[in-house]
Design a protein around this motif. Structure first.
Motif, PDB file in Angstrom:
ATOM      1  N   THR A  23     -11.988 -30.474 -13.067  1.00 49.02           N
ATOM      2  CA  THR A  23     -11.649 -30.128 -11.662  1.00 49.02           C
ATOM      3  C   THR A  23     -10.571 -29.268 -12.068  1.00 49.02           C
ATOM      4  OG1 THR A  23      -9.945 -32.011 -11.718  1.00 49.02           O
ATOM      5  CG2 THR A  23     -12.176 -32.956 -10.919  1.00 49.02           C
ATOM      6  N   VAL A  24     -10.542 -28.639 -10.707  1.00 44.49           N
ATOM      7  CA  VAL A  24      -9.173 -27.398 -10.678  1.00 44.49           C
ATOM      8  C   VAL A  24      -7.837 -28.583 -10.857  1.00 44.49           C
ATOM      9  CG1 VAL A  24      -7.763 -25.964  -9.271  1.00 44.49           C
ATOM     10  CG2 VAL A  24     -10.435 -25.849  -9.343  1.00 44.49           C
ATOM     11  N   GLY A  25      -7.255 -28.062 -11.904  1.00 43.61           N
ATOM     12  CA  GLY A  25      -5.896 -28.770 -12.142  1.00 43.61           C
ATOM     13  C   GLY A  25      -6.242 -29.897 -13.250  1.00 43.61           C
ATOM     14  N   GLY A  26      -7.240 -30.340 -13.385  1.00 41.50           N
ATOM     15  CA  GLY A  26      -7.774 -31.424 -14.469  1.00 41.50           C
ATOM     16  C   GLY A  26      -7.821 -30.822 -15.742  1.00 41.50           C
ATOM     17  N   SER A  27      -7.716 -31.422 -16.723  1.00 35.38           N
ATOM     18  CA  SER A  27      -7.716 -30.804 -18.342  1.00 35.38           C
ATOM     19  C   SER A  27      -8.633 -31.681 -19.153  1.00 35.38           C
ATOM     20  CB  SER A  27      -6.257 -31.423 -18.826  1.00 35.38           C
ATOM     21  OG  SER A  27      -5.188 -30.568 -18.106  1.00 35.38           O
ATOM     22  N   GLN A  28      -8.907 -31.022 -20.414  1.00 30.04           N
ATOM     23  CA  GLN A  28      -9.792 -31.586 -21.235  1.00 30.04           C
ATOM     24  C   GLN A  28      -9.435 -31.164 -22.681  1.00 30.04           C
ATOM     25  OE1 GLN A  28     -12.891 -33.706 -21.004  1.00 30.04           O
ATOM     26  NE2 GLN A  28     -12.146 -33.736 -23.153  1.00 30.04           N
ATOM     27  N   GLN A  29      -9.363 -32.215 -23.460  1.00 28.36           N
ATOM     28  CA  GLN A  29      -8.908 -31.853 -24.714  1.00 28.36           C
ATOM     29  C   GLN A  29     -10.263 -31.364 -25.639  1.00 28.36           C
ATOM     30  OE1 GLN A  29      -5.680 -31.421 -26.561  1.00 28.36           O
ATOM     31  NE2 GLN A  29      -7.213 -30.530 -27.842  1.00 28.36           N
ATOM     32  N   MET A  30     -10.351 -30.219 -26.128  1.00 29.25           N
ATOM     33  CA  MET A  30     -11.599 -29.718 -26.969  1.00 29.25           C
ATOM     34  C   MET A  30     -11.325 -30.211 -28.482  1.00 29.25           C
ATOM     35  SD  MET A  30     -13.249 -28.668 -24.089  1.00 29.25           S
ATOM     36  CE  MET A  30     -14.655 -28.091 -25.113  1.00 29.25           C
ATOM     37  N   ILE A  31     -12.340 -30.446 -29.117  1.00 28.02           N
ATOM     38  CA  ILE A  31     -12.169 -30.633 -30.565  1.00 28.02           C
ATOM     39  C   ILE A  31     -12.979 -29.579 -31.310  1.00 28.02           C
ATOM     40  CG2 ILE A  31     -12.392 -32.390 -32.290  1.00 28.02           C
ATOM     41  CD1 ILE A  31     -10.127 -32.976 -30.465  1.00 28.02           C
ATOM     42  N   ALA A  32     -12.538 -29.020 -32.296  1.00 28.83           N
ATOM     43  CA  ALA A  32     -13.303 -27.946 -33.340  1.00 28.83           C
ATOM     44  C   ALA A  32     -13.514 -28.806 -34.375  1.00 28.83           C
ATOM     45  CB  ALA A  32     -12.485 -26.939 -33.420  1.00 28.83           C
ATOM     46  N   THR A  33     -14.710 -28.985 -34.821  1.00 32.33           N
ATOM     47  CA  THR A  33     -15.168 -29.851 -36.152  1.00 32.33           C
ATOM     48  C   THR A  33     -15.948 -28.761 -36.965  1.00 32.33           C
ATOM     49  OG1 THR A  33     -15.585 -31.850 -35.016  1.00 32.33           O
ATOM     50  CG2 THR A  33     -16.643 -31.668 -37.137  1.00 32.33           C
ATOM     51  N   GLY A  34     -15.256 -28.522 -38.376  1.00 33.28           N
ATOM     52  CA  GLY A  34     -15.940 -27.842 -39.339  1.00 33.28           C
ATOM     53  C   GLY A  34     -17.090 -28.300 -40.041  1.00 33.28           C
ATOM     54  N   LYS A  35     -18.084 -27.415 -40.411  1.00 29.83           N
ATOM     55  CA  LYS A  35     -18.860 -27.769 -41.354  1.00 29.83           C
ATOM     56  C   LYS A  35     -19.101 -26.818 -42.682  1.00 29.83           C
ATOM     57  CE  LYS A  35     -22.957 -30.003 -38.726  1.00 29.83           C
ATOM     58  NZ  LYS A  35     -24.217 -29.979 -38.378  1.00 29.83           N
ATOM     59  N   TYR A  36     -18.991 -27.514 -43.952  1.00 30.96           N
ATOM     60  CA  TYR A  36     -18.703 -26.792 -45.038  1.00 30.96           C
ATOM     61  C   TYR A  36     -19.854 -26.522 -45.848  1.00 30.96           C
ATOM     62  CZ  TYR A  36     -13.612 -27.249 -43.593  1.00 30.96           C
ATOM     63  OH  TYR A  36     -12.384 -27.223 -42.858  1.00 30.96           O
ATOM     64  N   SER A  37     -19.731 -25.484 -46.776  1.00 27.41           N
ATOM     65  CA  SER A  37     -20.782 -25.264 -47.874  1.00 27.41           C
ATOM     66  C   SER A  37     -21.207 -26.492 -48.705  1.00 27.41           C
ATOM     67  CB  SER A  37     -20.661 -23.743 -48.526  1.00 27.41           C
ATOM     68  OG  SER A  37     -19.298 -24.263 -49.297  1.00 27.41           O
ATOM     69  N   ASP A  38     -20.097 -27.275 -48.817  1.00 30.45           N
ATOM     70  CA  ASP A  38     -20.434 -28.716 -49.780  1.00 30.45           C
ATOM     71  C   ASP A  38     -21.015 -29.863 -48.761  1.00 30.45           C
ATOM     72  OD1 ASP A  38     -18.267 -29.333 -48.407  1.00 30.45           O
ATOM     73  OD2 ASP A  38     -16.970 -29.718 -50.096  1.00 30.45           O
ATOM     74  N   SER A  39     -21.357 -29.363 -47.578  1.00 30.65           N
ATOM     75  CA  SER A  39     -21.986 -30.205 -46.786  1.00 30.65           C
ATOM     76  C   SER A  39     -20.888 -31.561 -46.085  1.00 30.65           C
ATOM     77  CB  SER A  39     -23.277 -31.224 -47.332  1.00 30.65           C
ATOM     78  OG  SER A  39     -24.009 -30.543 -47.913  1.00 30.65           O
TER      79      SER A  39
END
Length: 487
Positions: A57-73
């Protein structure tokens, strides 16, 4: 003394030297050190941003998460070295923080991207207004926000806004108590009932007929808890009576005014506390029924309910609003036909419902065209609207007007229009369902006595009709002829 030399010794020395140089005949270790192969470099190959496609919502917040995938799986959350950006720029629609927290700044959708080591991942974040529900009754309105808070505006003569005062409000005003767990609300002419997330029931406003259910006839300007039960699931409010469903088995309870039998307990005696409604056993034999109710609706002095999908009505029947082909009141619920229904609503002297196949029906008083058959005479049994249309999604009855939604998101209205409550800008009664505007993003409707509200997909609230008491919530008391967004 003459020295003599042996030819054999001269020949042997260089041969031994050669042999020694070649390692022949020696005892020295001749093994070599093994070469260790260099491991391949592990690289970041993909970034996944979660939660995927969230709404805030306007004024509301959300924590975003970045998850990485690597060449060694391997997979790991990226806690450092990540840059977060919004496609439309910071603070345009989203305020983006370095740790991935996003806050809604304006209504719309934007793409949020996480970048690390030259690799990026994105998702869409939609920002909506905070309103998730709207209710209208009498000359007042209520809105519930996504955070569980409740606001009221309009007439407050008897404390029906629940803000501790008896002063009308021209803009949304918080219901007293600072509660953030409101779940459902129903608005009568001058009283209000609501449920909280814990299943408790609360009421406030006018109480002259015991419609609050607290055992008194004392008006309340702040919410008071009704009983101690925590299993209430649905409430509805009429002019001066209240209906509610509770318990795991769907028990029906009623209280307040009962002059026309609108409580359904077989009497015409007002009840000051919730009273269980039991259907008497059929004359031909069988057992009484008390459970199985899924929804209820209250007109001014009549009631409707769905029992395992079957339609029942009771109370005042002056203009045929019970739909049983008569005008005789009924103090107990009576079955109407054999169809399965999914929604019902009641006005002053008329009713409407949606059948399980999406067909819409109306019946009762028709003095303002609210039946939608281009006539003016009362209709004593359910009349189907636009018989080829089976995509009705929602319906709401005002005192003498109707609102309805179709599955395509369009808004329709008919009936009384003296205060502009139909929203067509013309102010003339309409005798048949008429589309209001061209928008296809309506998701909710509510009807008061002579005013209307709608909610769109972005959670914005739009009002139209009477506004003498401030029920439009727009800061003034000028009537609104067409749907207008509430500030």
């Amino acid at each position: 003394m003459k020295k003599t030399f042996s030819l054999s010794s001269l020949v042997l020395v260089p041969i031994l030297a050669v042999l020694a140089a070649c390692g022949g005949g020696g005892s020295k270790d001749s093994s070599t050190t093994p070469i260790t192969p260099t491991p391949p470099t592990v690289t970041l190959t993909e970034i996944i941003v979660t939660p995927a496609n969230p709404s805030i919502t306007v004024g509301g917040s959300q924590q975003m998460i970045a998850t990485g995938k690597y060449s060694d799986s391997k997979v790991a959350v990226l806690s450092t070295g990540v840059t977060w950006t919004a496609a439309k720029g910071n603070n345009a629609l989203l305020k983006v923080f370095t740790n991935g927290l996003v806050t809604g700044a304006a209504v719309g959708s934007d793409t949020i991207t996480a970048t690390a080591s030259g690799v990026s991942g994105s998702t869409t974040v939609t920002v909506r207004l905070p309103w998730v529900d709207v209710a209208a009754g009498g000359n007042q309105s209520f809105g519930r926000k996504a955070d569980g808070t409740l606001f009221g505006w309009g007439s407050n003569l008897l404390g029906q806004l629940g803000d501790t005062t008896a002063s009308d409000r021209l803009a949304p005003t918080p219901v007293a108590g600072g509660v953030t767990t409101w779940r459902q609300i129903a608005v009568g002419v001058q009283h209000t009932v609501a449920l909280r997330a814990d299943g408790s029931l609360w009421a406030w406003g006018r109480n002259s007929n015991g419609q609050l259910g607290d055992g008194t006839k004392i008006n309340r300007a702040t919410p008071v808890r009704i009983g101690t039960a925590t299993d209430w699931t649905y409430v509805a409010a009429g002019e001066a009576h209240t209906l509610a469903i509770g318990g795991k088995t769907g028990l029906l309870w009623a209280w307040g005014r009962n002059s026309s039998g609108q409580l359904g307990d077989g009497t015409t005696v007002d009840r000051l506390v919730p009273t269980k409604i039991i259907l008497p056993a059929p004359a031909a034999g069988g057992t009484a029924i008390s459970a199985g109710w899924t929804t209820v609706a209250a007109g001014a002095n009549h009631s409707l309910g769905l029992l395992s999908g079957s339609l029942y009505t009771w109370g005042n029947n002056l203009r045929g609003q019970l739909g049983n082909a008569s005008t005789v009141d009924s103090p107990t619920p009576i079955p109407i036909g054999t169809a399965n229904w999914v929604a019902v609503t009641g006005g002053a002297l008329h009713s409407a419902g949606i059948r399980s196949d999406g067909a819409l029906f109306t019946w009762g008083d028709n003095s303002n065209g609210q039946i939608g058959n281009n006539g003016a005479q009362p209709v004593l049994a359910p009349f189907q609207q636009a018989s080829t249309t089976l995509n009705w999604l929602g319906v709401a009855a005002g005192a003498n007007h109707m609102l309805a939604l179709r599955a395509d998101g369009t808004l329709w209205a008919w009936g009384a229009n003296g205060d502009g409550q139909l929203g067509d800008g013309l102010g003339q009664d309409l005798g048949a369902p008429t589309q209001i505007g061209l928008s296809t993003n309506w998701v909710g409707i509510a009807a008061g006595l002579n005013h209307s509200f709608g909610r769109q997909t972005d959670n914005s609230l739009w009002g139209w009709g009477r506004n003498a008491e401030g029920q439009q919530g727009n800061g003034n008391t000028t009537y609104v002829a067409q749907p207008t967004q509430m500030p």
